[in-house]
Design a protein around this motif. Structure first.
Motif, mmCIF file in Angstrom:
data_model
loop_
_atom_site.group_PDB
_atom_site.id
_atom_site.type_symbol
_atom_site.label_atom_id
_atom_site.label_comp_id
_atom_site.label_asym_id
_atom_site.label_seq_id
_atom_site.Cartn_x
_atom_site.Cartn_y
_atom_site.Cartn_z
ATOM 1 N N ALA A 1 -16.488 -9.853 -50.514
ATOM 2 C CA ALA A 1 -17.332 -10.814 -50.317
ATOM 3 C C ALA A 1 -17.226 -11.588 -49.060
ATOM 4 C CB ALA A 1 -16.914 -12.064 -51.560
ATOM 5 N N LEU A 2 -18.338 -11.800 -48.302
ATOM 6 C CA LEU A 2 -17.996 -12.100 -46.696
ATOM 7 C C LEU A 2 -18.678 -13.489 -46.660
ATOM 8 C CD1 LEU A 2 -19.207 -8.871 -45.000
ATOM 9 C CD2 LEU A 2 -16.802 -9.575 -45.665
ATOM 10 N N HIS A 3 -17.920 -14.247 -45.841
ATOM 11 C CA HIS A 3 -18.318 -15.347 -45.505
ATOM 12 C C HIS A 3 -18.581 -16.133 -44.140
ATOM 13 C CE1 HIS A 3 -17.541 -16.833 -49.856
ATOM 14 N NE2 HIS A 3 -16.661 -15.830 -49.813
ATOM 15 N N SER A 4 -19.387 -17.129 -43.953
ATOM 16 C CA SER A 4 -19.434 -17.165 -42.281
ATOM 17 C C SER A 4 -18.809 -18.672 -42.193
ATOM 18 C CB SER A 4 -20.918 -17.014 -42.064
ATOM 19 O OG SER A 4 -21.425 -16.057 -42.401
ATOM 20 N N SER A 5 -18.517 -18.685 -40.766
ATOM 21 C CA SER A 5 -18.049 -20.049 -40.111
ATOM 22 C C SER A 5 -18.521 -20.197 -38.829
ATOM 23 C CB SER A 5 -16.373 -20.181 -40.250
ATOM 24 O OG SER A 5 -15.960 -20.047 -41.383
#
Length: 407
Positions: free
Chosen positions: A296-300
């Protein structure tokens, strides 16, 4: 008859006097206090009591009393603190030099010691002048990435700051009542700074103060832009990270440490070679970059901010959350501290520790992409750490191993 620097008539500038010196002293009182506080805050941002690899000033003893767990909010905290510290320090250089010039006759006054109280004042003055020059010179050299001093900048600047500020406080307590009295008086009292044989004035004291202020403003304008993008960055002529962004495209933003400098090459970062080793409560897992990209990839949106005072704007990072990597090795609910090791072969901060609150923050990532593309080698390919509000050196590039647990 030849006059010596200790003679009353040797220093003939009509600018010297209690009022001129007091104005400069009051400016420095406020400015240096802010520098000291932001310096302590900057040091605390490294979480130096978390792990020896973060602490570049060993055996600090009671001088570490102020340390606290560094927060992750607001995400621009370190960027603001260090920008203020560095920019203000450079801006104060003309004020400091003018203040030293204004009191130079006292350095040659005879007899050198008239009493015990006078001896203590002279010692504090020696530490004050020497400490000020040492702190400002090493600070400027560090900003310019010119490490010519014998030893670690962190250690020298840290202990130098304590010596200087202790002398500064003692001097301020001794002189502040006199300075305030001089600023309030309509007619200046005479003291040993007022020459008995003044030369013909070429500028008024207020004109001299405007000149000093103009020098400070010029230094501010040619430094402050390193923390901004666009036209303002191009005004940062005195800053290593001023000027245009390096290159263009998604990876076209400031770099402090290149892959070549760190000894990183394709042989160690290729897809068939590189593996991230993650260790924790339940054992060890090894992950290829493709396997990481399949999680699972997330962005910041986070900046990079460095101790030299420069920073980037918010870049759009995408990768695996640190808390999710902790969950892979047995920490599902309460992520612990993490010890991060890089492929970097030489140089400082090849290893770094992050506190549990930094690991738990959902914006903290092991980033694989930036601004929609793979990280470039100089920005940490195949994977790098990015944590809100952390100093740039703790955002480890070219990550090879992560060990979760109490440090």
């Amino acid at each position: 008859m030849t006059r010596s620097p200790s003679s009353p008539g040797f220093w003939r500038s009509p600018l010297r006097g209690p009022w001129f010196t007091s104005v400069l002293g009051v400016v420095l009182l406020g400015g240096i206090t802010v520098l000291f506080v932001t310096g302590l805050v900057s040091y605390a941002a490294y979480n130096p009591n978390l792990s020896p690899v973060n602490d570049k000033t060993p055996d600090k003893g009671i001088l570490g009393f102020y340390l606290f767990s560094w927060p992750t909010d607001p995400h621009w905290l370190y960027r603001l603190n260090q920008g203020v510290h560095v920019t203000l320090g450079i801006t104060l250089i003309p004020v400091l030099l003018a203040k030293l010039w204004s009191v130079i006759p006292r350095l040659f006054a005879l007899p050198p010691v008239r009493s015990l109280a006078h001896a203590l004042e002279r010692i504090s003055l020696l530490l004050l002048v020497g400490g000020a020059l040492f702190e400002f010179v090493t600070g400027v050299l560090n900003i310019q990435l010119d490490y010519v001093f014998p030893g670690s900048f962190y250690t020298l600047h840290f202990y130098g700051a304590w010596v200087f500020f202790a002398a500064f406080v003692a001097h301020a307590l001794l002189k502040m009542p006199t300075a305030l009295r001089n600023l309030r008086q309509l007619r200046e009292e005479r003291n040993d700074l007022v020459t008995p044989r003044p030369a013909e004035p070429t500028v008024s004291r207020r004109g001299a103060l405007w000149f000093v202020g103009g020098g400070s403003l010029l230094l501010f304008a040619t430094t402050a832009g390193q923390g901004f993008d666009g036209p303002l960055r191009r005004t940062a002529l005195l800053a290593p990270h001023g000027g245009d962004d390096p290159g263009s495209g998604p990876n076209g933003f400031q770099i402090n440490k290149t892959a070549a400098y760190a000894g990183i090459d394709a042989a160690g970062t290729g897809e068939d070679v590189w593996r991230l080793v993650v260790t924790g409560r339940t054992g060890t897992v090894r992950l290829s970059r493709a396997q990481l990209a399949g999680l699972a990839l997330h962005s910041s949106a986070l900046p990079i901010a460095c101790v030299e005072g420069w920073s980037t704007s918010d870049q759009w990072w995408r990768g695996v959350r640190l808390r999710d990597l902790a969950a892979l090795v047995g920490y599902d609910d309460d992520p612990p501290d993490v010890f991060v090791e890089s492929l970097q072969a030489r140089g400082a901060f090849r290893k770094a520790a992050l506190r549990a609150n930094q690991v738990a923050d959902p914006r903290s990532l092991l980033a694989l992409y930036v601004n929609g593309e793979d990280l470039s080698p100089d920005h940490g390919y195949p994977a790098r750490i990015i944590v809100p509000a952390a100093p740039g050196v703790l955002n480890t590039k070219w990550v090879a191993r992560m060990t979760f647990g109490e440090l």
